[in-house]
Design an enzyme around this catalytic site. Structure first.
Site, mmCIF file in Angstrom:
data_model
loop_
_atom_site.group_PDB
_atom_site.id
_atom_site.type_symbol
_atom_site.label_atom_id
_atom_site.label_comp_id
_atom_site.label_asym_id
_atom_site.label_seq_id
_atom_site.Cartn_x
_atom_site.Cartn_y
_atom_site.Cartn_z
ATOM 1 N N ARG A 240 5.084 5.334 1.546
ATOM 2 C CA ARG A 240 5.687 6.620 1.931
ATOM 3 C C ARG A 240 4.792 7.792 1.556
ATOM 4 O O ARG A 240 5.238 8.936 1.577
ATOM 5 C CB ARG A 240 7.062 6.783 1.285
ATOM 6 C CG ARG A 240 7.078 6.706 -0.238
ATOM 7 C CD ARG A 240 8.457 6.976 -0.767
ATOM 8 N NE ARG A 240 8.510 6.889 -2.227
ATOM 9 C CZ ARG A 240 9.552 7.240 -2.956
ATOM 10 N NH1 ARG A 240 10.633 7.730 -2.363
ATOM 11 N NH2 ARG A 240 9.544 7.120 -4.267
ATOM 12 N N ASP B 220 -1.664 -0.571 -9.784
ATOM 13 C CA ASP B 220 -1.658 0.262 -8.578
ATOM 14 C C ASP B 220 -1.120 1.656 -8.864
ATOM 15 O O ASP B 220 -1.286 2.565 -8.048
ATOM 16 C CB ASP B 220 -0.853 -0.404 -7.452
ATOM 17 C CG ASP B 220 0.621 -0.530 -7.775
ATOM 18 O OD1 ASP B 220 0.923 -1.081 -8.843
ATOM 19 O OD2 ASP B 220 1.461 -0.095 -6.974
ATOM 20 N N ASN B 221 -0.492 1.852 -10.031
ATOM 21 C CA ASN B 221 -0.050 3.188 -10.446
ATOM 22 C C ASN B 221 -0.985 3.789 -11.479
ATOM 23 O O ASN B 221 -0.611 4.720 -12.201
ATOM 24 C CB ASN B 221 1.372 3.121 -11.009
ATOM 25 C CG ASN B 221 2.411 2.914 -9.918
ATOM 26 O OD1 ASN B 221 2.199 3.305 -8.769
ATOM 27 N ND2 ASN B 221 3.518 2.294 -10.258
ATOM 28 N N GLY C 160 0.825 -1.202 0.000
ATOM 29 C CA GLY C 160 0.000 0.000 0.000
ATOM 30 C C GLY C 160 0.857 1.249 0.000
ATOM 31 O O GLY C 160 1.976 1.252 -0.529
ATOM 32 N N GLY D 268 10.483 5.254 4.219
ATOM 33 C CA GLY D 268 9.328 6.127 4.024
ATOM 34 C C GLY D 268 9.657 7.504 3.484
ATOM 35 O O GLY D 268 8.797 8.389 3.462
ATOM 36 N N LYS E 80 4.245 12.991 -0.374
ATOM 37 C CA LYS E 80 5.078 11.895 -0.870
ATOM 38 C C LYS E 80 6.455 12.026 -0.234
ATOM 39 O O LYS E 80 7.144 13.016 -0.430
ATOM 40 C CB LYS E 80 5.194 11.924 -2.387
ATOM 41 C CG LYS E 80 5.963 10.720 -2.927
ATOM 42 C CD LYS E 80 5.859 10.584 -4.418
ATOM 43 C CE LYS E 80 6.589 9.335 -4.893
ATOM 44 N NZ LYS E 80 6.494 9.169 -6.361
ATOM 45 N N ASP F 263 2.303 9.199 -9.829
ATOM 46 C CA ASP F 263 3.498 8.456 -9.432
ATOM 47 C C ASP F 263 4.642 8.671 -10.413
ATOM 48 O O ASP F 263 5.022 7.771 -11.156
ATOM 49 C CB ASP F 263 3.189 6.966 -9.274
ATOM 50 C CG ASP F 263 4.255 6.274 -8.430
ATOM 51 O OD1 ASP F 263 4.553 6.776 -7.343
ATOM 52 O OD2 ASP F 263 4.804 5.253 -8.864
ATOM 53 N N ARG G 238 -6.846 4.335 -6.559
ATOM 54 C CA ARG G 238 -6.128 3.537 -7.549
ATOM 55 C C ARG G 238 -6.955 2.315 -7.946
ATOM 56 O O ARG G 238 -7.774 1.826 -7.159
ATOM 57 C CB ARG G 238 -4.790 3.059 -6.973
ATOM 58 C CG ARG G 238 -3.897 4.161 -6.397
ATOM 59 C CD ARG G 238 -2.760 3.535 -5.595
ATOM 60 N NE ARG G 238 -1.937 4.513 -4.906
ATOM 61 C CZ ARG G 238 -0.648 4.757 -5.200
ATOM 62 N NH1 ARG G 238 -0.061 4.076 -6.168
ATOM 63 N NH2 ARG G 238 0.041 5.656 -4.531
ATOM 64 N N ARG H 294 1.397 16.347 -3.267
ATOM 65 C CA ARG H 294 0.647 16.188 -4.509
ATOM 66 C C ARG H 294 -0.847 16.302 -4.232
ATOM 67 O O ARG H 294 -1.317 15.998 -3.128
ATOM 68 C CB ARG H 294 0.997 14.874 -5.210
ATOM 69 C CG ARG H 294 0.842 13.610 -4.395
ATOM 70 C CD ARG H 294 1.460 12.437 -5.151
ATOM 71 N NE ARG H 294 1.236 11.169 -4.475
ATOM 72 C CZ ARG H 294 1.817 10.019 -4.829
ATOM 73 N NH1 ARG H 294 2.648 9.990 -5.854
ATOM 74 N NH2 ARG H 294 1.561 8.903 -4.173
#
Length: 662
Positions: free
Chosen positions: A178, A400-401, A175, A212, A199, A410, A318, A311
């Site tokens: 970071r 996931d991106n 998941g 992280g 991020k 990302d 996602r 961000r």
């Protein structure tokens, strides 16, 4: 451990020509050696945002109530409280989020911020505002009443559901490793919702043993690329601010030494290497040049200052979020709670990304889910086609991106392409599946993961999901074809197939020409627009003059035969434009609006973050200003054109940390 989604997607990679040559070249290496100018599309929204509040963030946060719908609408990890502060890797078996407080950077200093992004949220940017600096460097105590959280999601690579990347081998530890969300606000003027996420904000239960953190180098790349992509007109997460730790928090990362390229060059074969004896001199030269650019991993560890990029997006939902809860809900001994959590995340994704689906269908979740899928697929298709249009390769385009809302996110091993290669990708682990021209295929495959994950809540189940996937194939193809229509200047959408044929037409297509003659992706398209302005199309020298000496790497158009091929293509293209009803003057204008003049070439980013590491942020600021008008106009000058509207240096095409990275 993998589980593969049972659906078939058609490849959007070119079936011949440049792609075949690229693949053949890589196979030989493996076998022999082993391993008028327009303003930014964003300008209209910036003008609209200029009427908003003039409050600083501190004032904004004090008067606006955070509205964290992720926390109010979804389920918390039931084990979060007993595992507080939740900064070590552990299994999270249930729930959509874990409350976690960021770890503040020591000695924070603001590097750069986006005024338009702050206005979009609803406040005025002030990088010297103490509350702003503290909060977005990870000090949650700077603003009372705001909550922070991270989320679990799953990893799927090209349709294969992975668990091996999870430290526990079951997917329960994967998941936000970071990334920590630090607020969700509704703009008081526009009523638009925005989530803010740090991020590099510190460790979470999903950190998988890592620190992280994000370093200044990668944070500069993320900030600049996010805002550049927005100005390019491709949907993206935004970047609000970049804050560094000054002689404080640091992290060790693998990277490329100053001698990396020279050390590698010593190991390369010469033209008379006996392993190349069976190849012609031309083939030997091609193989040696390809080996020079072969990707390789970093060779040293370096200590770098840490930084945090904030961000911003309407949502960071996602495909991997829905993927995770679908896996749990469809497991052999799935509980009622696990099935409920899948329904929750599907409905929440629709609410955050496409609220009109809920306005239309209310509590009818099967209809909401279908409508969401249809809108999501279209948005992802438009995003990926936009990447091709501007020469961008995401590099690690896992599910996931990939956001449900179809916006770029990302910015890790991304890259803007210099020399055209359908197999281009910066990341050493991209493979062919995440290469530049494979991105439409990766996009539809990610969408297939989303559709299959939503199948349990669709009325027709998996059968309906597969029907939606099949229907979306043509949407992806149409969006890609339309990108080439725009790039080639055709006015009518009905000309998309003509444009696609011009680009992909085998030996005589533009793609083959660009690949075989080492054309620069950005410069060549802009120079082609100038070729339309040549009055006498029968004069080869005049027709090619805008391209020669500006658009090609290596030897360029080294023979009369190659020049003839390009001249013939340009004449065929001009004739097709006129046959379509598009005047050459109109086509030129359209091309200058569709093909960027300035992009974030990697060697420029390297220069920017190298200077920044020594305290000089002039290049960071200059690139930010430059890429806010990527199509020219606005702040464009002859000095900027001479400096930035040029090919990349030849050495940057083969250098570690520039041509490729890990």
């Amino acid at each position: 451990t993998t589980t593969t989604t049972t659906t078939t997607t058609r490849s959007c990679m070119p079936s011949g020509g440049a792609c075949v040559r690229a693949c053949a070249r890589r196979e030989v290496i493996r076998r022999v050696f082993g391993t008028p100018k327009t303003s930014s599309p964003a300008s209209a929204s910036i003008r609209r945002l200029a009427t908003m509040t003039h409050a600083t963030f501190g004032e904004f946060a004090a008067t606006q109530t955070s509205s964290p719908s992720w926390l109010t609408d979804l389920t918390e990890d039931p084990d979060a409280a007993k595992n507080a502060p939740n900064r070590t890797s552990r299994e999270v078996r249930s729930g959509h989020y874990v409350r976690v407080t960021p770890e503040a950077l020591r000695a924070p200093r603001g590097v750069i911020g986006s005024t338009s992004c702050a206005q979009m949220i609803g406040f005025t940017l002030d990088m010297h505002d103490e509350t702003f600096l503290r909060y977005f460097s990870g000090d949650a105590s700077a603003v009372e009443g705001l909550e922070q959280w991270c989320t679990p999601y799953a990893l799927s690579i090209m349709g294969s559901r992975m668990t091996s990347n999870c430290p526990f081998g079951n997917g329960n530890g994967y998941g936000d490793g970071r990334a920590i969300s630090v607020g969700e606000f509704v703009n008081p003027v526009t009523k638009e919702r925005f989530e803010l996420q740090l991020k590099g904000g510190g460790r979470t239960p999903f950190c998988r043993g890592a620190d992280g953190r994000a370093v200044l180098r990668s944070s500069i790349r993320e900030f600049l690329a996010s805002e550049a992509m927005h100005a390019l007109g491709v949907d993206t997460t935004r970047a609000l601010s970049l804050i560094e730790s000054v002689k404080g928090t640091t992290a060790r990362r693998p990277w490329y030494s100053s001698s990396s390229d020279a050390d590698y060059a010593k190991r390369l074969p010469s033209m008379d290497d006996p392993r190349l004896a069976s190849y012609s001199p031309e083939e030997r030269a091609e193989i040696v040049e390809s080996l020079k650019a072969q990707k390789r991993d970093p060779d040293i560890m370096i200590e770098e200052p840490c930084a945090i990029t904030t961000r911003v997006a309407p949502s960071f939902t996602r495909i991997g979020h829905i993927d995770l809860f679908a896996r749990r809900a469809t497991a052999p001994r799935a509980t009622a709670e696990q099935k409920k959590q899948l329904e929750q995340i599907v409905r929440h994704a629709a609410f955050r990304e496409f609220p009109e689906t809920i306005d239309e269908h209310g509590d009818d979740l099967p209809k909401v889910a279908r409508a969401m899928l249809e809108k999501s697929g279209t948005k992802i298709a438009k995003m990926v086609a936009g990447w091709i249009r501007v020469g961008f390769c995401q590099g690690n385009f896992n599910a996931d991106n990939c956001l449900v809302g179809g916006r770029t996110m990302d910015y890790g091993p991304f890259g803007f392409m210099d020399k055209y290669d359908p197999a281009f990708a910066k990341w050493t682990g991209s493979g062919d599946h995440f290469a530049f021209m494979a991105q439409p295929t990766a996009g539809i495959t990610n969408f297939a993961v989303l559709a299959i994950s939503c199948a349990p809540v669709l009325k027709g189940g998996e059968k309906e999901a597969k029907e939606i996937i099949a229907a979306m194939q043509s949407v992806f193809e149409d969006e890609l074809n339309d990108a080439f229509r725009a790039k080639l200047g055709f006015a009518s959408k009905e000309s998309a197939d003509v444009a696609n044929d011009l680009f992909r037409d085998g030996e005589d297509g533009l793609e083959r020409l660009m690949y075989e003659d080492n054309a620069d992706w950005t410069v060549t398209w802009r120079r082609l627009a100038e070729c339309l302005e040549v009055a006498d199309a029968s004069d080869d020298d005049a027709l090619l003059r805008p391209l020669l000496n500006t658009s090609f790497y290596g030897k360029g158009l080294a023979s009369d035969e190659r020049r003839q091929k390009w001249a013939n293509f340009i004449r065929r293209w001009r004739a097709a434009l006129e046959a379509s009803g598009t005047s050459l003057g109109d086509a030129t204008t359209r091309m200058q609006a569709a093909n960027p003049k300035y992009v974030l070439r990697e060697h420029l980013l390297v220069d920017a973050y190298t200077k920044a590491s020594a305290g000089d942020y002039s290049m960071v600021n200059e690139l930010y200003v430059l890429t806010q008008n990527p199509y020219g106009g606005g702040t464009d000058t002859t000095e900027l054109e001479a400096k930035y509207f040029v090919k990349a240096p030849e050495q940057s095409l083969t250098s570690g940390g520039v041509a490729f990275m890990s």
